[in-house]
Design a protein around this motif. Sequence first.
Motif, PDB file in Angstrom:
ATOM      1  N   THR A   1      16.555  19.840  11.395  1.00  0.00           N
ATOM      2  CA  THR A   1      15.801  20.901  12.035  1.00  0.00           C
ATOM      3  C   THR A   1      15.487  22.031  11.055  1.00  0.00           C
ATOM      4  O   THR A   1      16.367  22.488  10.335  1.00  0.00           O
ATOM      5  CB  THR A   1      16.619  21.467  13.219  1.00  0.00           C
ATOM      6  OG1 THR A   1      16.967  20.382  14.067  1.00  0.00           O
ATOM      7  CG2 THR A   1      15.815  22.493  13.996  1.00  0.00           C
ATOM      8  N   SER A   2      14.210  22.414  10.975  1.00  0.00           N
ATOM      9  CA  SER A   2      13.808  23.523  10.110  1.00  0.00           C
ATOM     10  C   SER A   2      12.461  24.052  10.589  1.00  0.00           C
ATOM     11  O   SER A   2      11.459  23.339  10.572  1.00  0.00           O
ATOM     12  CB  SER A   2      13.705  23.060   8.657  1.00  0.00           C
ATOM     13  OG  SER A   2      12.824  23.901   7.932  1.00  0.00           O
ATOM     14  N   GLU A   3      12.438  25.305  11.031  1.00  0.00           N
ATOM     15  CA  GLU A   3      11.184  25.852  11.559  1.00  0.00           C
ATOM     16  C   GLU A   3      10.134  26.019  10.455  1.00  0.00           C
ATOM     17  O   GLU A   3       8.942  25.827  10.705  1.00  0.00           O
ATOM     18  CB  GLU A   3      11.449  27.182  12.283  1.00  0.00           C
ATOM     19  CG  GLU A   3      12.284  26.947  13.547  1.00  0.00           C
ATOM     20  CD  GLU A   3      12.103  28.000  14.624  1.00  0.00           C
ATOM     21  OE1 GLU A   3      10.970  28.167  15.120  1.00  0.00           O
ATOM     22  OE2 GLU A   3      13.101  28.669  14.970  1.00  0.00           O
ATOM     23  N   ASP A   4      10.582  26.346   9.238  1.00  0.00           N
ATOM     24  CA  ASP A   4       9.635  26.501   8.118  1.00  0.00           C
ATOM     25  C   ASP A   4       8.949  25.169   7.817  1.00  0.00           C
ATOM     26  O   ASP A   4       7.733  25.090   7.675  1.00  0.00           O
ATOM     27  CB  ASP A   4      10.354  26.995   6.856  1.00  0.00           C
ATOM     28  CG  ASP A   4      10.723  28.465   6.976  1.00  0.00           C
ATOM     29  OD1 ASP A   4      10.158  29.128   7.875  1.00  0.00           O
ATOM     30  OD2 ASP A   4      11.571  28.934   6.194  1.00  0.00           O
TER      31      ASP A   4
ATOM     32  N   LEU B   1       4.447  21.285   7.908  1.00  0.00           N
ATOM     33  CA  LEU B   1       3.997  19.942   8.276  1.00  0.00           C
ATOM     34  C   LEU B   1       2.884  19.988   9.310  1.00  0.00           C
ATOM     35  O   LEU B   1       1.978  19.148   9.295  1.00  0.00           O
ATOM     36  CB  LEU B   1       5.179  19.126   8.810  1.00  0.00           C
ATOM     37  CG  LEU B   1       6.145  18.638   7.733  1.00  0.00           C
ATOM     38  CD1 LEU B   1       7.452  18.163   8.350  1.00  0.00           C
ATOM     39  CD2 LEU B   1       5.516  17.519   6.916  1.00  0.00           C
ATOM     40  N   GLU B   2       2.948  20.978  10.191  1.00  0.00           N
ATOM     41  CA  GLU B   2       1.899  21.108  11.200  1.00  0.00           C
ATOM     42  C   GLU B   2       0.552  21.363  10.515  1.00  0.00           C
ATOM     43  O   GLU B   2      -0.466  20.780  10.877  1.00  0.00           O
ATOM     44  CB  GLU B   2       2.243  22.251  12.165  1.00  0.00           C
ATOM     45  CG  GLU B   2       1.302  22.320  13.350  1.00  0.00           C
ATOM     46  CD  GLU B   2       1.811  23.222  14.462  1.00  0.00           C
ATOM     47  OE1 GLU B   2       2.867  23.872  14.290  1.00  0.00           O
ATOM     48  OE2 GLU B   2       1.129  23.290  15.494  1.00  0.00           O
ATOM     49  N   GLU B   3       0.590  22.223   9.474  1.00  0.00           N
ATOM     50  CA  GLU B   3      -0.654  22.499   8.740  1.00  0.00           C
ATOM     51  C   GLU B   3      -1.152  21.247   8.018  1.00  0.00           C
ATOM     52  O   GLU B   3      -2.353  20.951   8.016  1.00  0.00           O
ATOM     53  CB  GLU B   3      -0.431  23.648   7.744  1.00  0.00           C
ATOM     54  CG  GLU B   3      -0.499  25.010   8.426  1.00  0.00           C
ATOM     55  CD  GLU B   3       0.074  26.133   7.568  1.00  0.00           C
ATOM     56  OE1 GLU B   3       0.037  26.003   6.321  1.00  0.00           O
ATOM     57  OE2 GLU B   3       0.548  27.126   8.153  1.00  0.00           O
ATOM     58  N   ILE B   4      -0.218  20.516   7.416  1.00  0.00           N
ATOM     59  CA  ILE B   4      -0.602  19.288   6.711  1.00  0.00           C
ATOM     60  C   ILE B   4      -1.191  18.276   7.696  1.00  0.00           C
ATOM     61  O   ILE B   4      -2.230  17.652   7.438  1.00  0.00           O
ATOM     62  CB  ILE B   4       0.610  18.687   5.960  1.00  0.00           C
ATOM     63  CG1 ILE B   4       1.058  19.642   4.847  1.00  0.00           C
ATOM     64  CG2 ILE B   4       0.283  17.309   5.396  1.00  0.00           C
ATOM     65  CD1 ILE B   4       2.325  19.227   4.128  1.00  0.00           C
TER      66      ILE B   4
END
Lengths: 185, 189
Positions: free
Chosen positions: A131-134, A139-142
Amino acid sequence: MAWTNSMQRYGSIPQLLHWLVVLLLATQFVLASLADDLPDGIEKLAMLARHKSVGITILGLAVLRVAWRLLDRPPPLPPMPAWQRGVATLTHWGLYALLIAMPLTGWTMSSAANYPVSWFGLVQLPDLVGTSEDLHETLEEIHEALASSLLALVALHVLAALKHQFVDRDGLLSRMLPWGAAGRD
Amino acid sequence: MGRRRKGLTLAIGALAWLAAEAGVAAPGWTLQPSASELRFAATQAGARFEGRFAGFEAEIRFDERDLASSRFAVTVRTGTAETGEARRDGILRGRDFFWSERYPDAVFEAVDFSVSGEGYLAQGTLTLRGVARPVPVRFTFERLADGGARLTGSTTLSRLEFGVGQGEWTSTEWIGDAVEVSFDLRLSR
């Protein structure tokens, strides 16, 4: 129609894989944009869960597709300039790469957000990262950038197929159609 | 006369201490929060995920040879629920789930203990979101070489019994009803 590729056309299995992925990919864009427009809530959760299940399905089909491509030589391209041949090859492999990279980044970003992925509620997939919010945000942007690239490559692929069909009239499109007229086996 | 008084006071003190030690209550333990964990596991879309409560306190009186006077009182700060994703944490702490603003604490209390298999069973009461329900908790109690103890166990709750998940969230199609709560507590004397 044969299962495998011939000199004139794609076999029924590669055709099935191709059109199934087309259908599922269209579904993915619809599910993703529906989810985007929903407020945080159960409907959004459901829409994203379906998006993930379909994505994992595409991942499986894309891997099969690439394996098939490597093992069963596709019908040769009709005569065309070398640069077009090059662009066609690049586009195909770009599409394969994205069909695999899209689900993988989606799966990984779900893992990073501690939303483990299940395939239609039947099988839970292992988390690929902790788990890592950063990491989730990156990854969401990618994932979104890859979606735009995929859309662009699909457009190129479709336009090229239409050009061959209606401008060059070389029967290229019918090689991927079950009722295609070009060369009976 | 001073001497006599002193002797009497000492004797009374000693008696009181003996009485306390003999059976008024099992020994009290002190929770070591930094070495202790309180976790929960739920399911979303058919996949299990875990979270934790960062804030909780536990008053533990426990003696394997004196279950009758053992007692647990655990207070969990519902607003410290964490799942690693801020939006979900917000929903969890919000009105539809824990409603932490109105119900900041969930409390588990138990005075009824029995031996169960390799460990023990506490029949207690959990008060969560204003709803009190009996909850059985299985646990093991292990004395450590440093004089401390380790208390580990778990229980499975129905979130809907406590009203955790209101409105659309009462559906269990996408969010399961069962929530497993587990703990691993380090205690010292």
